[in-house]
Design a protein around this motif. Structure first.
Motif, PDB file in Angstrom:
ATOM      1  N   TYR A  27       0.855  -1.413   0.088  1.00 11.21           N
ATOM      2  CA  TYR A  27       0.159   0.087  -0.135  1.00 11.21           C
ATOM      3  C   TYR A  27       0.746   1.303   0.057  1.00 11.21           C
ATOM      4  O   TYR A  27       0.727   2.313  -0.620  1.00 11.21           O
ATOM      5  N   ASP A  28       1.866   1.218   0.545  1.00 12.82           N
ATOM      6  CA  ASP A  28       2.899   2.467   0.616  1.00 12.82           C
ATOM      7  C   ASP A  28       3.192   2.708  -0.718  1.00 12.82           C
ATOM      8  O   ASP A  28       3.333   3.701  -1.210  1.00 12.82           O
ATOM      9  N   GLN A  29       3.613   1.564  -1.729  1.00 13.16           N
ATOM     10  CA  GLN A  29       4.085   2.077  -2.998  1.00 13.16           C
ATOM     11  C   GLN A  29       2.937   2.463  -3.797  1.00 13.16           C
ATOM     12  O   GLN A  29       2.961   3.251  -4.795  1.00 13.16           O
ATOM     13  N   ILE A  30       1.536   1.882  -3.488  1.00 16.26           N
ATOM     14  CA  ILE A  30       0.541   2.598  -4.028  1.00 16.26           C
ATOM     15  C   ILE A  30       0.172   4.075  -3.947  1.00 16.26           C
ATOM     16  O   ILE A  30       0.036   4.936  -4.706  1.00 16.26           O
ATOM     17  N   GLU A  31       0.380   4.199  -2.725  1.00 21.41           N
ATOM     18  CA  GLU A  31       0.220   5.764  -2.240  1.00 21.41           C
ATOM     19  C   GLU A  31       1.407   6.463  -3.110  1.00 21.41           C
ATOM     20  O   GLU A  31       1.065   7.658  -3.355  1.00 21.41           O
ATOM     21  N   GLU A  32       2.742   6.261  -3.314  1.00 21.54           N
ATOM     22  CA  GLU A  32       3.663   6.801  -4.114  1.00 21.54           C
ATOM     23  C   GLU A  32       3.241   6.968  -5.520  1.00 21.54           C
ATOM     24  O   GLU A  32       3.477   7.897  -6.263  1.00 21.54           O
ATOM     25  N   GLN A  33       2.787   5.806  -6.049  1.00 18.91           N
ATOM     26  CA  GLN A  33       2.375   5.876  -7.493  1.00 18.91           C
ATOM     27  C   GLN A  33       1.142   6.878  -7.553  1.00 18.91           C
ATOM     28  O   GLN A  33       1.402   7.443  -8.673  1.00 18.91           O
ATOM     29  N   ALA A  34       0.256   6.887  -6.754  1.00 14.22           N
ATOM     30  CA  ALA A  34      -0.889   7.792  -6.989  1.00 14.22           C
ATOM     31  C   ALA A  34      -0.431   9.312  -6.808  1.00 14.22           C
ATOM     32  O   ALA A  34      -0.886  10.175  -7.742  1.00 14.22           O
ATOM     33  N   ASP A  35       0.453   9.758  -5.955  1.00 18.05           N
ATOM     34  CA  ASP A  35       1.040  10.855  -5.815  1.00 18.05           C
ATOM     35  C   ASP A  35       1.838  11.224  -6.948  1.00 18.05           C
ATOM     36  O   ASP A  35       1.597  12.383  -7.453  1.00 18.05           O
ATOM     37  N   SER A  36       2.665  10.454  -7.378  1.00 16.48           N
ATOM     38  CA  SER A  36       3.492  10.740  -8.810  1.00 16.48           C
ATOM     39  C   SER A  36       2.555  11.072  -9.852  1.00 16.48           C
ATOM     40  O   SER A  36       2.771  12.197 -10.515  1.00 16.48           O
ATOM     41  N   LEU A  37       1.389  10.264 -10.232  1.00 20.04           N
ATOM     42  CA  LEU A  37       0.559  10.707 -11.270  1.00 20.04           C
ATOM     43  C   LEU A  37      -0.079  11.793 -11.133  1.00 20.04           C
ATOM     44  O   LEU A  37      -0.400  12.574 -12.021  1.00 20.04           O
ATOM     45  N   CYS A  38      -0.582  12.136  -9.895  1.00 21.55           N
ATOM     46  CA  CYS A  38      -1.099  13.378  -9.681  1.00 21.55           C
ATOM     47  C   CYS A  38      -0.310  14.545  -9.896  1.00 21.55           C
ATOM     48  O   CYS A  38      -0.969  15.678 -10.183  1.00 21.55           O
ATOM     49  N   GLN A  39       0.830  14.349 -10.004  1.00 22.46           N
ATOM     50  CA  GLN A  39       1.962  15.514 -10.334  1.00 22.46           C
ATOM     51  C   GLN A  39       2.000  15.806 -11.939  1.00 22.46           C
ATOM     52  O   GLN A  39       2.756  16.394 -12.516  1.00 22.46           O
ATOM     53  N   VAL A  69      -5.835   5.287  -2.396  1.00 19.75           N
ATOM     54  CA  VAL A  69      -5.676   6.124  -3.620  1.00 19.75           C
ATOM     55  C   VAL A  69      -6.577   7.173  -3.333  1.00 19.75           C
ATOM     56  O   VAL A  69      -6.060   8.516  -3.840  1.00 19.75           O
ATOM     57  N   ALA A  70      -7.863   7.156  -2.820  1.00 21.65           N
ATOM     58  CA  ALA A  70      -8.644   8.285  -2.748  1.00 21.65           C
ATOM     59  C   ALA A  70      -8.248   9.135  -1.709  1.00 21.65           C
ATOM     60  O   ALA A  70      -8.274  10.458  -2.162  1.00 21.65           O
ATOM     61  N   ASN A  71      -7.577   8.844  -0.862  1.00 22.06           N
ATOM     62  CA  ASN A  71      -6.928   9.656   0.290  1.00 22.06           C
ATOM     63  C   ASN A  71      -5.843  10.472  -0.403  1.00 22.06           C
ATOM     64  O   ASN A  71      -5.627  11.626   0.070  1.00 22.06           O
ATOM     65  N   VAL A  72      -5.038   9.984  -1.265  1.00 20.18           N
ATOM     66  CA  VAL A  72      -4.041  10.707  -1.887  1.00 20.18           C
ATOM     67  C   VAL A  72      -4.374  11.669  -2.847  1.00 20.18           C
ATOM     68  O   VAL A  72      -3.807  12.606  -3.141  1.00 20.18           O
ATOM     69  N   VAL A  73      -5.244  11.249  -3.645  1.00 25.89           N
ATOM     70  CA  VAL A  73      -5.907  11.999  -5.101  1.00 25.89           C
ATOM     71  C   VAL A  73      -6.635  13.216  -4.735  1.00 25.89           C
ATOM     72  O   VAL A  73      -6.317  14.251  -4.966  1.00 25.89           O
ATOM     73  N   GLY A  74      -7.478  12.900  -3.707  1.00 28.73           N
ATOM     74  CA  GLY A  74      -8.352  13.959  -2.992  1.00 28.73           C
ATOM     75  C   GLY A  74      -9.026  14.587  -4.361  1.00 28.73           C
ATOM     76  O   GLY A  74      -9.708  13.883  -5.223  1.00 28.73           O
ATOM     77  N   LYS A  75      -9.070  16.038  -4.358  1.00 24.17           N
ATOM     78  CA  LYS A  75      -9.688  16.799  -5.562  1.00 24.17           C
ATOM     79  C   LYS A  75      -8.548  17.278  -6.740  1.00 24.17           C
ATOM     80  O   LYS A  75      -8.859  17.786  -7.757  1.00 24.17           O
ATOM     81  N   ARG A  76      -7.507  16.330  -6.721  1.00 24.35           N
ATOM     82  CA  ARG A  76      -6.375  16.817  -7.701  1.00 24.35           C
ATOM     83  C   ARG A  76      -6.573  16.251  -9.003  1.00 24.35           C
ATOM     84  O   ARG A  76      -6.277  16.872 -10.193  1.00 24.35           O
ATOM     85  N   LYS A  77      -7.265  15.089  -9.041  1.00 25.90           N
ATOM     86  CA  LYS A  77      -7.446  14.314 -10.362  1.00 25.90           C
ATOM     87  C   LYS A  77      -8.919  13.681 -10.176  1.00 25.90           C
ATOM     88  O   LYS A  77      -9.215  13.385  -9.290  1.00 25.90           O
ATOM     89  N   GLN A  78      -9.543  13.319 -11.412  1.00 24.84           N
ATOM     90  CA  GLN A  78     -10.845  12.575 -11.222  1.00 24.84           C
ATOM     91  C   GLN A  78     -10.106  11.103 -10.965  1.00 24.84           C
ATOM     92  O   GLN A  78      -9.248  10.541 -11.274  1.00 24.84           O
ATOM     93  N   LEU A  79     -11.096  10.324  -9.977  1.00 27.95           N
ATOM     94  CA  LEU A  79     -10.548   9.026  -9.694  1.00 27.95           C
ATOM     95  C   LEU A  79     -11.873   8.184 -10.052  1.00 27.95           C
ATOM     96  O   LEU A  79     -13.125   8.383  -9.835  1.00 27.95           O
ATOM     97  N   ILE A  80     -11.424   7.177 -10.773  1.00 30.25           N
ATOM     98  CA  ILE A  80     -12.301   6.052 -11.197  1.00 30.25           C
ATOM     99  C   ILE A  80     -11.792   4.835 -10.508  1.00 30.25           C
ATOM    100  O   ILE A  80     -10.565   4.228 -10.483  1.00 30.25           O
TER     101      ILE A  80
END
Length: 304
Positions: A27-39, A69-80
Protein backbone atom coordinates in the motif's frame (compact mmCIF):
# COMPACT_ATOMS: atom_id res chain seq x y z
CA UNK A 1 -23.47 19.47 -27.90
CA UNK A 2 -19.71 18.95 -28.19
CA UNK A 3 -16.92 17.05 -26.48
CA UNK A 4 -16.77 19.51 -23.58
CA UNK A 5 -20.14 18.19 -22.36
CA UNK A 6 -18.71 14.71 -21.85
CA UNK A 7 -17.65 13.99 -18.30
CA UNK A 8 -14.80 11.60 -19.09
CA UNK A 9 -12.22 12.75 -21.61
CA UNK A 10 -8.45 12.78 -21.84
CA UNK A 11 -5.75 10.39 -20.65
CA UNK A 12 -6.36 8.23 -17.59
CA UNK A 13 -3.64 6.05 -16.12
CA UNK A 14 -4.57 2.57 -14.91
CA UNK A 15 -2.60 1.96 -11.74
CA UNK A 16 -0.55 -1.19 -11.23
CA UNK A 17 -0.79 -3.17 -8.00
CA UNK A 18 2.60 -3.88 -6.38
CA UNK A 19 3.04 -6.88 -4.10
CA UNK A 20 5.54 -7.42 -1.30
CA UNK A 21 7.71 -10.58 -1.24
CA UNK A 22 5.27 -12.10 1.29
CA UNK A 23 2.44 -11.70 -1.24
CA UNK A 24 0.67 -8.84 0.51
CA UNK A 25 -0.33 -5.63 -1.27
CA UNK A 26 2.29 -2.88 -0.99
CA UNK A 27 0.00 0.00 0.00
CA UNK A 28 2.92 2.39 0.63
CA UNK A 29 4.03 2.00 -2.96
CA UNK A 30 0.45 2.51 -4.17
CA UNK A 31 0.41 5.85 -2.32
CA UNK A 32 3.67 6.86 -4.02
CA UNK A 33 2.36 5.81 -7.43
CA UNK A 34 -0.85 7.80 -6.99
CA UNK A 35 0.97 10.91 -5.78
CA UNK A 36 3.41 10.76 -8.68
CA UNK A 37 0.59 10.49 -11.22
CA UNK A 38 -1.20 13.42 -9.62
CA UNK A 39 1.83 15.55 -10.45
CA UNK A 40 1.48 14.87 -14.19
CA UNK A 41 -0.92 16.27 -16.79
CA UNK A 42 -3.10 13.17 -17.09
CA UNK A 43 -6.80 13.70 -16.45
CA UNK A 44 -7.33 10.99 -13.88
CA UNK A 45 -6.39 7.74 -12.21
CA UNK A 46 -8.05 4.34 -12.52
CA UNK A 47 -7.54 1.73 -9.84
CA UNK A 48 -8.81 -1.83 -9.39
CA UNK A 49 -9.02 -2.29 -13.15
CA UNK A 50 -7.77 -5.19 -15.27
CA UNK A 51 -4.15 -4.02 -15.28
CA UNK A 52 -4.52 -3.49 -11.53
CA UNK A 53 -5.23 -7.24 -11.22
CA UNK A 54 -8.47 -6.79 -9.30
CA UNK A 55 -9.28 -10.49 -9.82
CA UNK A 56 -6.09 -11.40 -7.92
CA UNK A 57 -7.28 -9.38 -4.93
CA UNK A 58 -9.89 -10.00 -2.25
CA UNK A 59 -12.84 -7.62 -1.98
CA UNK A 60 -11.25 -6.19 1.16
CA UNK A 61 -7.96 -5.56 -0.64
CA UNK A 62 -9.72 -3.86 -3.57
CA UNK A 63 -11.64 -1.64 -1.17
CA UNK A 64 -8.51 -0.75 0.76
CA UNK A 65 -6.68 0.17 -2.44
CA UNK A 66 -9.60 2.43 -3.41
CA UNK A 67 -9.40 4.10 -0.01
CA UNK A 68 -5.63 4.58 -0.11
CA UNK A 69 -5.73 6.08 -3.60
CA UNK A 70 -8.72 8.31 -2.79
CA UNK A 71 -6.89 9.73 0.23
CA UNK A 72 -3.91 10.62 -1.94
CA UNK A 73 -5.80 11.95 -4.95
CA UNK A 74 -8.37 14.10 -3.16
CA UNK A 75 -9.57 16.71 -5.63
CA UNK A 76 -6.33 16.82 -7.63
CA UNK A 77 -7.50 14.40 -10.34
CA UNK A 78 -10.59 12.46 -11.33
CA UNK A 79 -10.64 9.09 -9.60
CA UNK A 80 -12.26 6.09 -11.26
CA UNK A 81 -12.43 2.77 -9.44
CA UNK A 82 -13.04 -0.61 -10.98
CA UNK A 83 -16.20 -2.32 -9.73
CA UNK A 84 -16.31 -5.40 -11.91
CA UNK A 85 -17.51 -8.53 -10.15
CA UNK A 86 -19.07 -11.92 -10.86
CA UNK A 87 -22.54 -10.52 -10.16
CA UNK A 88 -24.44 -7.27 -9.70
CA UNK A 89 -24.46 -7.62 -5.91
CA UNK A 90 -20.65 -7.41 -5.80
CA UNK A 91 -20.53 -4.44 -8.16
CA UNK A 92 -23.23 -2.57 -6.21
CA UNK A 93 -21.28 -3.17 -3.00
CA UNK A 94 -18.17 -1.64 -4.61
CA UNK A 95 -20.25 1.29 -5.87
CA UNK A 96 -21.42 2.10 -2.36
CA UNK A 97 -17.87 1.96 -1.04
CA UNK A 98 -16.33 4.21 -3.70
CA UNK A 99 -19.19 6.70 -3.38
CA UNK A 100 -18.19 7.26 0.26
CA UNK A 101 -14.60 7.85 -0.87
CA UNK A 102 -15.48 10.53 -3.41
CA UNK A 103 -14.68 8.59 -6.59
CA UNK A 104 -16.38 10.17 -9.58
CA UNK A 105 -16.56 7.11 -11.79
CA UNK A 106 -16.84 3.32 -11.74
CA UNK A 107 -15.40 1.15 -14.50
CA UNK A 108 -17.56 -1.97 -14.73
CA UNK A 109 -17.43 -4.89 -17.17
CA UNK A 110 -20.26 -7.41 -17.46
CA UNK A 111 -19.97 -10.28 -14.97
CA UNK A 112 -17.04 -12.53 -15.80
CA UNK A 113 -16.44 -16.32 -15.94
CA UNK A 114 -20.02 -17.30 -16.86
CA UNK A 115 -21.16 -16.07 -20.26
CA UNK A 116 -24.16 -13.71 -20.54
CA UNK A 117 -26.26 -12.70 -23.52
CA UNK A 118 -27.13 -9.18 -24.61
CA UNK A 119 -30.42 -8.95 -22.74
CA UNK A 120 -28.84 -10.16 -19.51
CA UNK A 121 -26.03 -7.64 -19.88
CA UNK A 122 -28.54 -4.82 -20.31
CA UNK A 123 -30.37 -5.93 -17.17
CA UNK A 124 -27.07 -6.07 -15.29
CA UNK A 125 -26.26 -2.44 -16.13
CA UNK A 126 -29.85 -1.41 -15.46
CA UNK A 127 -29.53 -2.75 -11.90
CA UNK A 128 -26.31 -0.77 -11.45
CA UNK A 129 -27.91 2.36 -12.88
CA UNK A 130 -30.56 2.14 -10.16
CA UNK A 131 -28.05 1.62 -7.35
CA UNK A 132 -25.04 3.77 -8.20
CA UNK A 133 -25.68 6.73 -5.86
CA UNK A 134 -23.69 9.68 -7.24
CA UNK A 135 -21.02 7.62 -9.04
CA UNK A 136 -21.01 7.74 -12.84
CA UNK A 137 -20.69 4.39 -14.60
CA UNK A 138 -18.37 3.56 -17.50
CA UNK A 139 -19.37 0.30 -19.19
CA UNK A 140 -16.34 -1.84 -19.95
CA UNK A 141 -16.05 -3.77 -23.22
CA UNK A 142 -13.31 -6.36 -22.68
CA UNK A 143 -14.43 -9.56 -24.46
CA UNK A 144 -11.20 -11.42 -23.71
CA UNK A 145 -12.15 -11.55 -20.03
CA UNK A 146 -15.93 -11.05 -19.78
CA UNK A 147 -19.10 -11.33 -21.82
CA UNK A 148 -18.96 -8.97 -24.82
CA UNK A 149 -21.43 -6.10 -24.98
CA UNK A 150 -23.25 -6.49 -28.33
CA UNK A 151 -23.11 -3.38 -30.50
CA UNK A 152 -26.91 -3.28 -30.81
CA UNK A 153 -27.18 -3.08 -27.00
CA UNK A 154 -25.02 0.06 -26.82
CA UNK A 155 -28.12 2.20 -27.40
CA UNK A 156 -29.81 0.55 -24.40
CA UNK A 157 -26.85 1.56 -22.23
CA UNK A 158 -26.95 5.10 -23.57
CA UNK A 159 -30.52 5.41 -22.35
CA UNK A 160 -29.47 4.81 -18.74
CA UNK A 161 -28.82 8.20 -17.08
CA UNK A 162 -25.95 7.10 -14.83
CA UNK A 163 -24.13 5.12 -17.54
CA UNK A 164 -22.19 7.97 -19.12
CA UNK A 165 -19.53 6.23 -21.17
CA UNK A 166 -17.90 3.08 -22.47
CA UNK A 167 -14.30 1.91 -22.40
CA UNK A 168 -13.52 -0.41 -25.29
CA UNK A 169 -10.51 -2.69 -24.82
CA UNK A 170 -11.36 -5.03 -27.68
CA UNK A 171 -8.80 -3.45 -30.05
CA UNK A 172 -11.63 -3.63 -32.62
CA UNK A 173 -11.39 -0.30 -34.40
CA UNK A 174 -14.43 -1.12 -36.56
CA UNK A 175 -16.56 -1.66 -33.46
CA UNK A 176 -15.25 1.50 -31.82
CA UNK A 177 -16.12 3.57 -34.88
CA UNK A 178 -19.69 2.22 -34.81
CA UNK A 179 -19.95 3.05 -31.10
CA UNK A 180 -18.77 6.60 -31.85
CA UNK A 181 -21.35 6.86 -34.61
CA UNK A 182 -24.11 5.70 -32.27
CA UNK A 183 -22.93 8.19 -29.65
CA UNK A 184 -23.09 11.01 -32.18
CA UNK A 185 -26.63 10.09 -33.19
CA UNK A 186 -28.15 8.94 -29.88
CA UNK A 187 -26.45 10.62 -26.93
CA UNK A 188 -23.77 13.20 -27.57
CA UNK A 189 -22.69 13.51 -23.93
CA UNK A 190 -21.72 9.82 -23.83
CA UNK A 191 -17.94 9.25 -23.66
CA UNK A 192 -16.25 6.63 -25.84
CA UNK A 193 -12.81 5.68 -24.51
CA UNK A 194 -10.18 3.28 -25.76
CA UNK A 195 -8.31 0.85 -23.56
CA UNK A 196 -5.74 -0.07 -26.19
CA UNK A 197 -2.43 1.79 -26.06
CA UNK A 198 -1.38 0.42 -29.45
CA UNK A 199 -4.28 2.16 -31.23
CA UNK A 200 -4.39 5.41 -29.27
CA UNK A 201 -3.72 7.78 -32.18
CA UNK A 202 -6.23 6.24 -34.65
CA UNK A 203 -8.85 6.06 -31.89
CA UNK A 204 -8.40 9.73 -30.99
CA UNK A 205 -8.49 10.74 -34.65
CA UNK A 206 -11.64 8.65 -35.11
CA UNK A 207 -13.50 10.46 -32.35
CA UNK A 208 -12.67 8.75 -29.07
CA UNK A 209 -12.83 11.13 -26.12
CA UNK A 210 -9.94 9.63 -24.24
CA UNK A 211 -8.23 6.51 -22.97
CA UNK A 212 -7.88 4.35 -19.87
CA UNK A 213 -4.52 2.63 -20.35
CA UNK A 214 -1.51 1.17 -18.57
CA UNK A 215 0.99 3.27 -20.51
CA UNK A 216 -0.61 6.45 -19.18
CA UNK A 217 0.49 5.20 -15.77
CA UNK A 218 3.97 4.11 -16.89
CA UNK A 219 4.65 6.92 -19.40
CA UNK A 220 2.21 9.71 -18.48
CA UNK A 221 4.34 12.43 -20.08
CA UNK A 222 4.64 10.60 -23.39
CA UNK A 223 0.93 9.85 -23.54
CA UNK A 224 0.09 13.49 -22.80
CA UNK A 225 2.43 14.52 -25.63
CA UNK A 226 0.44 12.30 -28.01
CA UNK A 227 -2.78 14.01 -26.93
CA UNK A 228 -1.19 17.43 -27.46
CA UNK A 229 0.06 16.48 -30.93
CA UNK A 230 -3.40 15.21 -31.95
CA UNK A 231 -5.00 18.36 -30.57
CA UNK A 232 -2.54 20.47 -32.58
CA UNK A 233 -3.29 18.41 -35.72
CA UNK A 234 0.38 17.39 -35.79
CA UNK A 235 -0.16 13.86 -37.06
CA UNK A 236 3.50 13.25 -37.85
CA UNK A 237 4.55 13.88 -34.26
CA UNK A 238 1.62 11.90 -32.86
CA UNK A 239 2.48 8.86 -34.98
CA UNK A 240 6.19 9.17 -34.13
CA UNK A 241 5.41 9.18 -30.40
CA UNK A 242 3.01 6.27 -30.84
CA UNK A 243 5.58 4.40 -32.92
CA UNK A 244 8.23 4.73 -30.21
CA UNK A 245 5.92 2.99 -27.74
CA UNK A 246 4.70 0.17 -30.00
CA UNK A 247 7.83 -2.05 -29.69
CA UNK A 248 7.46 -1.87 -25.91
CA UNK A 249 3.82 -2.93 -25.98
CA UNK A 250 4.71 -5.79 -28.35
CA UNK A 251 7.22 -7.03 -25.82
CA UNK A 252 4.80 -6.55 -22.91
CA UNK A 253 2.16 -8.57 -24.74
CA UNK A 254 4.52 -11.54 -25.10
CA UNK A 255 4.04 -12.24 -21.39
CA UNK A 256 0.83 -13.20 -19.60
CA UNK A 257 -1.26 -10.07 -19.05
CA UNK A 258 -0.65 -7.89 -17.13
CA UNK A 259 2.78 -9.21 -16.13
CA UNK A 260 4.45 -7.70 -19.20
CA UNK A 261 3.29 -4.21 -18.24
CA UNK A 262 4.50 -4.69 -14.67
CA UNK A 263 7.90 -5.75 -16.03
CA UNK A 264 7.93 -2.58 -18.14
CA UNK A 265 7.01 -0.48 -15.12
CA UNK A 266 9.86 -2.06 -13.15
CA UNK A 267 12.31 -1.40 -15.98
CA UNK A 268 11.20 2.24 -16.12
CA UNK A 269 11.52 2.52 -12.34
CA UNK A 270 7.93 3.37 -11.42
CA UNK A 271 7.27 0.04 -9.71
CA UNK A 272 8.99 -2.62 -7.67
CA UNK A 273 6.95 -5.75 -7.18
CA UNK A 274 6.67 -9.43 -6.50
CA UNK A 275 3.97 -11.45 -8.27
CA UNK A 276 0.95 -13.48 -7.24
CA UNK A 277 0.92 -15.30 -10.57
CA UNK A 278 2.62 -18.69 -10.74
CA UNK A 279 5.71 -18.88 -12.97
CA UNK A 280 7.66 -21.88 -14.17
CA UNK A 281 11.42 -21.75 -14.73
CA UNK A 282 11.00 -21.12 -18.47
CA UNK A 283 8.51 -18.28 -17.94
CA UNK A 284 10.84 -16.61 -15.44
CA UNK A 285 13.70 -16.78 -17.92
CA UNK A 286 11.55 -15.36 -20.71
CA UNK A 287 10.39 -12.51 -18.46
CA UNK A 288 14.00 -11.61 -17.65
CA UNK A 289 14.90 -11.62 -21.35
CA UNK A 290 11.95 -9.39 -22.21
CA UNK A 291 12.89 -7.02 -19.42
CA UNK A 292 16.39 -6.72 -20.86
CA UNK A 293 15.02 -6.05 -24.35
CA UNK A 294 12.81 -3.33 -22.88
CA UNK A 295 15.85 -1.71 -21.22
CA UNK A 296 17.70 -1.67 -24.51
CA UNK A 297 14.75 -0.13 -26.34
CA UNK A 298 14.30 2.56 -23.70
CA UNK A 299 17.97 3.50 -23.88
CA UNK A 300 17.77 3.70 -27.67
CA UNK A 301 14.51 5.67 -27.84
CA UNK A 302 15.15 7.78 -24.74
CA UNK A 303 11.48 7.55 -23.73
CA UNK A 304 10.72 9.20 -20.39
Amino acid sequence: MNKENRFFKGAYGIMLTPFLPNGKVDYDQIEEQADSLCQTDITGLVTCGSTSEFVMLSAEENKQIMKVVANVVGKRKQLICGATGPDSKTSIDYLGHMSQLGAVGALIAPPYYYQYGGDEIVEFYRSLDKNCSDVKIIAYQIPSFSSPIPLEKTVDLMQMPHVVGMKNSSANIKQIMHQINLRNNVREDFSILTGTDDALVPCLLGGCDGSFTALACIFPNEICKIYKAVEDHDLETALKLQGDLLPLTRLADQVTFPVGYKILAEVVGVLKTSYRQQFGAKAKQEAEQIGEQMRQLLQKKKIS
